[in-house]
Write a protein that holds these residues in place. Sequence first.
Motif, PDB file in Angstrom:
ATOM      1  N   PHE A 133      -5.219   6.581   2.419  1.00 58.63           N
ATOM      2  CA  PHE A 133      -6.150   6.218   1.341  1.00 58.63           C
ATOM      3  C   PHE A 133      -7.538   6.769   1.659  1.00 58.63           C
ATOM      4  CE2 PHE A 133      -9.364   3.562  -0.580  1.00 58.63           C
ATOM      5  CZ  PHE A 133      -8.909   3.367  -1.871  1.00 58.63           C
ATOM      6  N   THR A 169       0.822  -1.209   0.000  1.00 56.03           N
ATOM      7  CA  THR A 169       0.000   0.000   0.000  1.00 56.03           C
ATOM      8  C   THR A 169       0.850   1.251   0.000  1.00 56.03           C
ATOM      9  OG1 THR A 169      -0.123  -0.013   2.410  1.00 56.03           O
ATOM     10  CG2 THR A 169      -1.864  -1.147   1.201  1.00 56.03           C
ATOM     11  N   GLY A 216      -7.482   1.482  -5.949  1.00 61.68           N
ATOM     12  CA  GLY A 216      -6.125   1.924  -5.671  1.00 61.68           C
ATOM     13  C   GLY A 216      -5.858   3.290  -6.262  1.00 61.68           C
ATOM     14  N   ASP A 232      -5.825   1.799   4.965  1.00 60.28           N
ATOM     15  CA  ASP A 232      -4.801   2.826   5.101  1.00 60.28           C
ATOM     16  C   ASP A 232      -5.471   4.179   5.354  1.00 60.28           C
ATOM     17  OD1 ASP A 232      -2.914   4.945   4.278  1.00 60.28           O
ATOM     18  OD2 ASP A 232      -1.615   3.256   3.761  1.00 60.28           O
ATOM     19  N   ASP A 285      -6.891   0.065  -1.050  1.00 59.54           N
ATOM     20  CA  ASP A 285      -7.950   0.085  -0.043  1.00 59.54           C
ATOM     21  C   ASP A 285      -7.750  -1.062   0.941  1.00 59.54           C
ATOM     22  OD1 ASP A 285     -10.177   0.545   1.410  1.00 59.54           O
ATOM     23  OD2 ASP A 285     -11.607  -0.050  -0.132  1.00 59.54           O
ATOM     24  N   LEU A 311      -1.263   3.625  -3.122  1.00 64.51           N
ATOM     25  CA  LEU A 311      -2.137   3.344  -1.991  1.00 64.51           C
ATOM     26  C   LEU A 311      -3.259   2.437  -2.454  1.00 64.51           C
ATOM     27  CD1 LEU A 311      -2.478   6.966  -0.545  1.00 64.51           C
ATOM     28  CD2 LEU A 311      -0.902   5.182   0.202  1.00 64.51           C
ATOM     29  N   THR A 350     -10.214   9.678  -0.426  1.00 59.81           N
ATOM     30  CA  THR A 350     -11.481   9.272  -1.026  1.00 59.81           C
ATOM     31  C   THR A 350     -12.651  10.005  -0.396  1.00 59.81           C
ATOM     32  OG1 THR A 350     -11.501   7.345   0.469  1.00 59.81           O
ATOM     33  CG2 THR A 350     -10.690   7.010  -1.783  1.00 59.81           C
TER      34      THR A 350
END
Length: 259
Positions: A239, A6, A218, A236, A233, A231, A243
Amino acid sequence: MPPTSTRQRRQEFPEPSSIVAFPWLGGATLLPPLTGQPSCLILPPGHSAMRSFTKAQRQAIERDLRRLVEGEVLFDEISRVLYASSACIYEIPPLGVVLPRHAKDVVAVMRYAHERDIPVIPRGAASGVAGQAIGWGLVLDFTKHMNRLLKVHPRENFVQVQPGLVLERLNEALRPYGKFFPPDPSSGRFCTLGGMIATNAAGIHSLKYGTTKDYVLGLDVVLANGERVWLADEGDPLFQRLTGTHPQVASLVEGLRHL
């Protein structure tokens, strides 16, 4: 295929690539190296740190950026006025505008701005009504060059996109495969996928299909200090920040999305 880690550092930047960044309205984002937790400094409009630049300073920054990037660099007054507004009620003239041609341009701008404490305001269709696409720093407009659908994987059910790709164009390209990207905001005819990620765009069918964050697999991103990482999902926190669940702190580079 994307890296499995990640936070795998990318030493080489294959083309084509894509990047997008989404700081808060008028905000400056500060991000430490990946050894620690990400942090950001949110500066509201009118804050003392929202400094003005002299004509000589603007000219020097423009010259520097023209040497660093292959895309267009716009510091003329007409461009600054055009990029001072969006679909919101606010008006904030930027320091200047860069239309990046590829990922390396975005890396260069982010690194340059980080070294000089200049905010970066990435911009898509500017259809957001909360002022996300404007600010007093450097605007990165992804709609001219970084607006492509890179790959379609119909069997695996995902696509790779650049941040400036318009949602309607994506769904037009997917129609022959009997696929579509479910989030359907009212601005779907012109909003960009990078902006949809940043704001976690939804729509009238979100109760059935979910929102944009439910379809992002990603992100290839450039952090505020110019570092480029992948990164995915996997819980993290960075991440999640990218989003639409927190104010944004980095620049996104290649998106993998479920259909």
